[in-house]
Design a protein around this motif. Sequence first.
Motif, PDB file in Angstrom:
ATOM      1  N   THR A 138       0.816  -1.218   0.000  1.00 61.39           N
ATOM      2  CA  THR A 138       0.000   0.000   0.000  1.00 61.39           C
ATOM      3  C   THR A 138       0.847   1.265   0.000  1.00 61.39           C
ATOM      4  N   GLY A 139       1.883   1.318   0.844  1.00 65.39           N
ATOM      5  CA  GLY A 139       2.694   2.530   0.945  1.00 65.39           C
ATOM      6  C   GLY A 139       3.356   2.906  -0.358  1.00 65.39           C
ATOM      7  N   SER A 140       4.012   1.943  -1.004  1.00 64.18           N
ATOM      8  CA  SER A 140       4.703   2.235  -2.269  1.00 64.18           C
ATOM      9  C   SER A 140       3.697   2.544  -3.375  1.00 64.18           C
ATOM     10  N   GLU A 141       2.559   1.850  -3.369  1.00 64.19           N
ATOM     11  CA  GLU A 141       1.512   2.129  -4.357  1.00 64.19           C
ATOM     12  C   GLU A 141       0.974   3.545  -4.182  1.00 64.19           C
ATOM     13  N   LEU A 142       0.727   3.925  -2.937  1.00 65.67           N
ATOM     14  CA  LEU A 142       0.211   5.265  -2.665  1.00 65.67           C
ATOM     15  C   LEU A 142       1.189   6.332  -3.110  1.00 65.67           C
ATOM     16  N   ARG A 143       2.460   6.168  -2.771  1.00 67.19           N
ATOM     17  CA  ARG A 143       3.445   7.197  -3.103  1.00 67.19           C
ATOM     18  C   ARG A 143       3.608   7.349  -4.616  1.00 67.19           C
ATOM     19  N   ALA A 144       3.526   6.232  -5.343  1.00 68.02           N
ATOM     20  CA  ALA A 144       3.641   6.313  -6.806  1.00 68.02           C
ATOM     21  C   ALA A 144       2.451   7.045  -7.410  1.00 68.02           C
ATOM     22  N   VAL A 145       1.244   6.706  -6.959  1.00 66.57           N
ATOM     23  CA  VAL A 145       0.045   7.359  -7.492  1.00 66.57           C
ATOM     24  C   VAL A 145       0.008   8.822  -7.058  1.00 66.57           C
ATOM     25  N   TYR A 146       0.397   9.093  -5.809  1.00 65.69           N
ATOM     26  CA  TYR A 146       0.420  10.470  -5.323  1.00 65.69           C
ATOM     27  C   TYR A 146       1.362  11.335  -6.162  1.00 65.69           C
TER      28      TYR A 146
END
Length: 546
Positions: A138-146
Amino acid sequence: MAELFDPVRGTSEPGRLWSITNVSEATPDILSPLCWSVWGRGLEEGVLWSMYSFGVVARREIVMSDDPNDLKTAAIYGRQAFNVDAVRRMVAPMPGVDPNDLERDIMGATREGVPKEPARPWRIPIILVKMPRAMLRTGSELRAVYEDVRQWWHRDVFEASRTGRHTIARPIDRLHEARDRFQRIFGIHCKVRLQLQAVQSALHDAAAKAGDTSLATRAFSGQGNVREVGMAEDLWRLAQGELTEEAFLAEYGFHGPNEGNVYTRSWREEPAPLRSMARSMAARQNYVSPRAREEEAVRAGAQAQAELLKATSALGRPALKFVLARARNIVRNNEIGKAGYLMTLDGCRAAARDLGREEVAGGRLAEVDDVFFLTLEELDRLVEGRLPDASELIAYRRGTREEYKRMKLPSSFEGMPEVTTAERAPSAGPGDEGDQITGAAAGGGQVKGRARVVLDPNDDVELEPGDILVCRFTDPSWAPLFTLAEALVIDLGGAASHGALVAREMGIPYVIGTGDGTARIHDGDQILVDGQHNVVRVIERANRGG
């Protein structure tokens, strides 16, 4: 002529429990039909996709129900309301998430005699495989989309609003793109929120076993390096002349009063509220910077964590250390996700006003902001020439909006709520000193000071040293104001809401989720805020004259 109906009036079956405590913090102003076009589908499908990634629901279940009683939120008299019963059913199969804990954090308490949610034992093996993997990603996915959203907002919203050069030519297409981006990042944000809920529940249980439930709040405080503290620090730099307004807006211009509602104006469009806060900061003597407040909160949080670990059995310490380590990233990710979806809402706002200007020029709308009184599907038809005369429908919805604004809804209700039109409770008399108020969540120490009651976030607020901010709700645009207040008293919210999280990160005492604090406390009253015991007490009523 279009049928005269209002998509934000809402409906509910009798007995269904709704709460406006948390979601009204996300969308604090009256929803417009366009607001609900973005939030209604975006939130529901975002939640369903996050549940699918955790293994809680099957892919075939990612379908928006036609029955509003099955949806996780609804628009009721213009307010976004949380379907407590539906969400309890949704999270029940998830390991580490107790529906009663979720209801307690939303409502401040759990109802007596609530039937246990139906078990879904066939999903457990799937959840045990998918959920840990999804949480770790979740963390890496969120940062990429953000990061993708941040670049898009700066290029296609902020810069385009100044140059008029857009990557996508038609405003209606930009509006669809912004809504799709909202749905994508909000789905990831939902996964972060569920992890936040699990961490809070674990800390609460550990503190209860240790015999001091206040340790949970204190140990969850001071995670450090939270985005909104950085925003408040940069506004302080702006107030000191160390940062230009344009540079600040290029980073934070998507914020603004009632920023979760598409209908409103962001700082990008109207920077006056920003300038007012900067002037207040610049005028304050002995101002403690946001980063200095954060550093003190981090030290206090670390001490509380050490106390909680010491009070926990040797067998339970490894699991508690893991939870405390996860808390730091989850708190930061929660604020990153919120910033990301607020950028997409500002993208909706910008595209909608461009579309409004286009339709006014074409003679199909009378005013630019008429666009907000149509749903996205209706706007598609308007652009295609299949909604030839929307003026009566828009006039009708403008009228219902004024009707909803006069309504006062309870913070929770079953079925369609009973509403009043009173703006405040009856005026307090001279014998009302000692009036005591409690909330759904609290933290920090004990502070006495003058109450400054703020009912409209568009108002200029002059907080003097020692003043306590009393308000209906907060959103990220309020974060700089927090640094000027000695304590916070907030009507709407809970332990996981924005006001509580940022107050903890800045070490500010707070009582949140009072329901009617702004009605029972008057501007100028001397009050005591006791964050440790979840109490606000009126010490002395202000002299309001005769």
